[in-house]
Scaffold this active site. Structure first.
Site, short mmCIF file in Angstrom:
data_model
loop_
_atom_site.label_atom_id
_atom_site.label_comp_id
_atom_site.label_asym_id
_atom_site.label_seq_id
_atom_site.Cartn_x
_atom_site.Cartn_y
_atom_site.Cartn_z
N ARG A 50 -8.83 13.90 14.63
CA ARG A 50 -7.64 13.43 14.16
C ARG A 50 -7.31 12.13 14.53
NH1 ARG A 50 -2.84 13.87 16.40
NH2 ARG A 50 -3.29 15.91 17.52
N TYR A 102 1.65 2.75 -10.60
CA TYR A 102 1.01 3.88 -10.69
C TYR A 102 2.38 5.24 -10.61
CZ TYR A 102 -1.25 8.49 -9.42
OH TYR A 102 -1.71 9.52 -9.33
N ASP A 174 -1.31 -3.46 -3.31
CA ASP A 174 -2.29 -2.37 -4.06
C ASP A 174 -3.31 -2.90 -4.58
OD1 ASP A 174 -3.67 -0.36 -5.35
OD2 ASP A 174 -2.01 0.95 -5.07
N LYS A 199 -11.22 5.66 -6.10
CA LYS A 199 -11.44 4.98 -7.48
C LYS A 199 -12.73 4.03 -7.28
CE LYS A 199 -7.68 6.64 -9.03
NZ LYS A 199 -6.95 7.31 -7.64
#
Length: 382
Positions: A50, A102, A174, A199
């Site tokens: 983690r 988005y 972004d 993406k």
């Protein structure tokens, strides 16, 4: 020695960390949750996955190099990355965001972050004066998506960085659509870069990932604390898949752009197509800004057809191009923003942005462009 971007995609700009001794060319997948200590007070540098994992650390190294940052953090999804990013702020803070975001980001801001005390103003950030007019005493960040999704608006990042600096705000960008191959927001004054690694970075529609990149030590420390505490780090196998995808990022982006530009020009000649939105077209309203701050135009475009029936017919008739959500993979995908990516955006907001039932978004893949145009031609035909 300063390497070119093609080389950095494959190997990074610095020698990779020596965590294995077999000479493996493909970085190993460290599929482990925990690590044995040498003795009390002495660690191998890894304690629990983690906190950190060698495979995740390697993909973070490559992303940081590509974005010219000092640190990159890999998350389980793009939305997990943005959600962690919002933990930098406290109740009462105000954030200005691009209005044409988005839909999932808008859903997070309005449905989760607002409930937790953050305040958001949405403006057309392609006009700097709109952002300046929205700044308040409690504004702490400007959140930009450029090009926007799905209307392909472009924000002048250098001008936005000057504005953010004048008002003591963070500039967050972004960069999913253009990737670090075509645009480097940190070089233009941004403080944090966001990516949906699902993406173009992954590039094969086969895994989920998200990234935050910064060139500020203080921000890096805060984000490292957040990812350690909230636990949304990218898993080893997914880290490896993104690593593999990035190796071909440069050549894929070139083909995406080549195909997208050809299709945008072809769509302009079709009678049933009323508007084409692609930042590589000279008539795009922000073409000069794009020329100034980007090295290319990417593979994303949107187009408007004559009526809703035409849009629905296209979605039904495409064969090679798949009717699906997401973007940035080697396969071409067509999306209906109104009912897919932006379904949770209020109707009045959709209408103000131009998102209606005649608008389609196309993620252009790397297939032969002749085949893609032929598929669109038969789908447009009655």
């Amino acid at each position: 020695m300063a390497y070119q971007t093609h080389t950095i995609c494959v190997q990074g700009s610095k020698k990779r960390k020596e965590v294995e001794h077999t000479g493996a060319i493909s970085f190993p997948i460290y599929q482990t949750a925990s690590y044995a200590h040498v003795e009390l007070g002495e660690s191998t540098g890894y304690d629990y996955s983690r906190l950190q994992n060698p495979t995740r650390e390697e993909v973070e190294r490559i992303i940081a190099d590509l974005e010219h940052g000092i640190d990159a953090l890999a998350f389980s999804t793009g939305m997990a990355a943005i959600n962690a990013l919002m933990e930098l702020f406290k109740p009462g803070d105000h954030i200005i965001a691009t209005d044409d975001l988005y839909g999932g980001t808008i859903r997070l801001f309005n449905g989760i972050n607002t409930k937790n005390g953050l305040n958001f103003s949405y403006v057309d950030s392609s006009k700097v004066e709109n952002v300046e007019a929205a700044i308040k005493e409690n504004t702490r960040a400007i959140y930009i998506e450029t090009p926007t999704n799905p209307m392909m608006k472009v924000t002048d990042l250098s001008a936005m960085a000057r504005l953010a600096s004048e008002h003591g705000c963070l500039l967050i960008v972004d960069n999913t659509f253009l990737t670090p191959y075509y645009q480097n927001p940190l070089d233009l004054g941004a403080d944090i870069v966001v990516h949906s690694g699902t993406k173009y970075l992954g590039g094969h529609n086969d895994t989920l990932a998200g990234f935050l990149v910064t060139n500020k030590e203080s921000i890096s420390e805060q984000l490292r604390y957040i990812i350690k505490t909230t636990g949304a780090g990218l898993a080893p196998m997914d880290s490896w898949l993104i690593l593999r995808g990035i190796k071909t990022l440069a050549i894929r982006m070139e083909k995406h752009e080549q195909n997208a530009l050809a299709i945008a020009k072809w769509l302009k000649s079709q009678k049933k197509v009323k508007e084409v939105y692609y930042i590589g077209l000279p008539e795009h309203e922000s073409f000069e800004v794009t020329q100034k701050q980007c090295r290319g135009y990417g593979g994303m475009l949107s187009f408007r057809v004559e009526d809703a029936d035409t849009a629905k017919r296209i979605l039904k008739k495409v064969n090679l191009i798949r009717f699906a959500e997401s973007l940035g993979g080697v396969e071409s995908l067509i999306t209906f923003p109104k009912y897919q990516t932006h379904a949770d955006v209020p109707e009045e907001v959709q209408k103000s942005l131009g998102i209606d039932d005649t608008l389609l978004r196309l993620s252009v893949g790397i297939e032969a462009v002749e085949d893609l145009i032929e598929d669109l031609a038969q789908a447009l035909a009655e």
